[in-house]
Design a protein around this motif. Structure first.
Motif, short mmCIF file in Angstrom:
data_model
loop_
_atom_site.label_atom_id
_atom_site.label_comp_id
_atom_site.label_asym_id
_atom_site.label_seq_id
_atom_site.Cartn_x
_atom_site.Cartn_y
_atom_site.Cartn_z
N ILE A 177 -18.80 -42.44 -0.57
CA ILE A 177 -18.22 -42.63 0.48
C ILE A 177 -17.34 -43.84 0.59
O ILE A 177 -17.70 -45.01 0.17
CB ILE A 177 -19.65 -42.91 1.27
N LEU A 178 -16.00 -43.51 1.24
CA LEU A 178 -15.09 -44.61 1.01
C LEU A 178 -14.25 -44.72 2.33
O LEU A 178 -13.97 -43.57 2.85
CB LEU A 178 -13.97 -44.44 -0.22
N PRO A 179 -13.66 -45.63 2.67
CA PRO A 179 -12.73 -45.48 3.84
C PRO A 179 -11.43 -44.47 3.69
O PRO A 179 -11.08 -44.58 2.60
CB PRO A 179 -12.06 -47.03 4.08
N ALA A 180 -11.11 -43.83 4.52
CA ALA A 180 -10.02 -43.16 4.50
C ALA A 180 -8.66 -43.93 4.38
O ALA A 180 -7.52 -43.61 3.82
CB ALA A 180 -9.75 -42.21 5.55
N GLU A 181 -8.57 -44.97 4.99
CA GLU A 181 -7.55 -46.15 4.87
C GLU A 181 -7.12 -46.46 3.45
O GLU A 181 -7.93 -46.80 2.76
CB GLU A 181 -7.81 -47.11 5.70
N GLY A 182 -5.96 -46.15 3.30
CA GLY A 182 -5.54 -46.47 1.62
C GLY A 182 -5.76 -45.40 1.02
O GLY A 182 -5.26 -45.31 -0.28
N ARG A 183 -6.25 -44.26 1.40
CA ARG A 183 -6.47 -42.94 0.54
C ARG A 183 -5.82 -42.07 1.47
O ARG A 183 -6.53 -41.20 2.00
CB ARG A 183 -7.89 -42.87 0.42
N ALA A 184 -4.54 -41.58 1.21
CA ALA A 184 -3.83 -40.74 1.78
C ALA A 184 -4.26 -39.13 1.65
O ALA A 184 -4.65 -38.99 0.61
CB ALA A 184 -2.42 -40.94 1.59
N PHE A 185 -4.35 -38.67 3.06
CA PHE A 185 -4.65 -37.18 2.69
C PHE A 185 -3.28 -36.50 2.61
O PHE A 185 -2.46 -36.50 3.78
CB PHE A 185 -5.45 -36.78 4.14
N TYR A 186 -3.32 -35.62 1.61
CA TYR A 186 -2.08 -34.70 1.48
C TYR A 186 -2.37 -33.24 1.87
O TYR A 186 -3.17 -32.68 1.13
CB TYR A 186 -1.51 -34.84 0.09
N PRO A 187 -1.88 -32.41 2.99
CA PRO A 187 -2.28 -31.11 3.06
C PRO A 187 -1.72 -30.46 1.87
O PRO A 187 -0.81 -30.55 1.36
CB PRO A 187 -1.16 -30.69 4.40
N ALA A 188 -2.55 -29.53 1.64
CA ALA A 188 -2.20 -28.40 0.54
C ALA A 188 -1.25 -27.27 1.01
O ALA A 188 -0.97 -27.35 2.00
CB ALA A 188 -3.75 -27.65 -0.01
N GLU A 189 -0.98 -26.61 0.09
CA GLU A 189 0.18 -25.43 0.18
C GLU A 189 -0.41 -24.88 1.31
O GLU A 189 -1.58 -24.33 1.37
CB GLU A 189 0.26 -24.78 -1.01
N GLY A 190 0.40 -23.84 1.92
CA GLY A 190 0.14 -23.24 3.02
C GLY A 190 -0.71 -21.95 2.44
O GLY A 190 -1.79 -21.47 3.55
N TYR A 191 -0.68 -21.29 1.43
CA TYR A 191 -1.83 -20.39 1.15
C TYR A 191 -2.93 -20.74 1.02
O TYR A 191 -4.08 -19.64 1.01
CB TYR A 191 -1.23 -19.66 -0.11
N HIS A 192 -3.27 -22.27 0.74
CA HIS A 192 -4.79 -22.62 1.02
C HIS A 192 -5.34 -22.64 2.13
O HIS A 192 -6.67 -22.63 2.37
CB HIS A 192 -4.65 -23.92 -0.01
N GLN A 193 -4.58 -22.80 3.14
CA GLN A 193 -5.10 -22.91 4.63
C GLN A 193 -5.71 -21.73 5.22
O GLN A 193 -5.12 -20.84 5.11
CB GLN A 193 -3.78 -23.43 5.42
N GLN A 194 -7.03 -22.03 5.57
CA GLN A 194 -7.69 -20.88 5.95
C GLN A 194 -7.52 -19.69 5.11
O GLN A 194 -7.49 -18.30 5.53
CB GLN A 194 -7.10 -20.18 7.51
N TYR A 195 -7.53 -19.95 3.88
CA TYR A 195 -7.83 -18.91 2.90
C TYR A 195 -8.70 -17.87 3.12
O TYR A 195 -8.08 -16.53 2.96
CB TYR A 195 -7.87 -19.63 1.50
N LEU A 196 -9.69 -17.95 3.55
CA LEU A 196 -10.62 -17.15 3.81
C LEU A 196 -10.84 -16.29 5.01
O LEU A 196 -11.36 -15.11 4.85
CB LEU A 196 -12.42 -17.58 3.33
N ASP A 197 -9.84 -16.75 5.82
CA ASP A 197 -9.57 -15.77 6.85
C ASP A 197 -8.37 -14.81 6.44
O ASP A 197 -8.40 -13.44 6.88
CB ASP A 197 -9.05 -16.76 7.96
#
Length: 238
Positions: A177-197
């Motif tokens: 459990i860590l602060p999100a600040e300083g730990r950038a979130f990088y979106p994954a490739e398009g094919y991973h988004q809502q993959y199971l849909d």
């Protein structure tokens, strides 16, 4: 997903891949199930929560399937060193990232505490650098918090869930459990988004312990979740 046969170990910043200043790919505009924008800025009043609980294909579905209050979800990489990594780089174990679901939610409809309940009950948080058959540092359990209230709620919920897990014969929770600040979130490739849909019969390695985080408790977990789960004083104090 990706089965890593070697013993997982997080890289140091010096060992991590260098990455790149800009993303190597584009991300779709809209959520295929909820219909809302994947990337911010988001409407006023919404909050952001980041959870890692194994393969992000199945993990993301757990949150978009909640009855109400989740505005959008997207998957990505967080908690590591490499800037704008690719999936292949994350799977190499040389970026330090874990697979994360970003949940954008309306706290007046679904509380952060309810999201935490979904998080804990949807995976086994005692497994370290793996989740089921998925082995690697990118499958570690994590919560990256965006406010002091989220941090307090996450810590209290971990203590509460450890208590019930121990009573059911499970070991120590390894969730970071860590602060999100300083730990950038990088979106994954398009094919991973809502993959199971897009792939209803696709692989899903997500499975909980069957141990519930009971609710309601007696003490509020923080102002960000006034109507959600609250931790018992003795659990929060451990």
């Amino acid at each position: 997903m990706f089965l890593n046969s070697r013993s997982p170990q997080l890289p140091t910043p010096e060992q991590a891949l260098g990455g790149r200043p800009e993303p190597a790919f584009t991300v779709p505009d809209r959520h295929t199930v909820l219909g809302n924008a994947l990337l911010g800025p988001y409407p006023e009043g919404l909050e952001v929560a980041d959870f890692a609980l194994g393969c992000f294909w199945g993990a993301e579905r757990k949150f978009w399937q909640l009855p109400a209050g989740v505005w959008t979800t997207l998957v990505g990489y967080q908690g590591g060193y490499t800037e704008h990594p690719t999936y292949e780089e994350v799977c190499s174990g040389l970026t330090g990232h874990t697979e994360v679901v970003r949940v954008v939610f309306d706290p007046t409809v679904v509380s952060y505490g309810e999201l935490l309940k979904t998080f804990w009950e949807s995976h086994d948080p005692t497994q370290g650098f793996r989740q089921g058959n998925d082995v690697g540092t990118q499958y570690r359990s994590a919560i990256y918090t965006h406010t002091p209230d989220q941090a307090a709620a996450a810590e209290a919920s971990r203590a509460a869930y450890q208590k019930v897990l121990t009573g059911s014969g499970y070991g120590t929770i390894t969730t970071e459990i860590l602060p999100a600040e300083g730990r950038a979130f990088y979106p994954a490739e398009g094919y991973h988004q809502q993959y199971l849909d897009k792939n209803p019969g696709g692989y899903c390695g997500i499975g909980g312990t069957g141990v519930e985080l009971s609710a309601p408790f007696e003490t509020n977990w923080g102002a960000s979740c006034p109507t959600g789960l609250v931790a018992a004083p003795e659990a929060a104090a451990e």
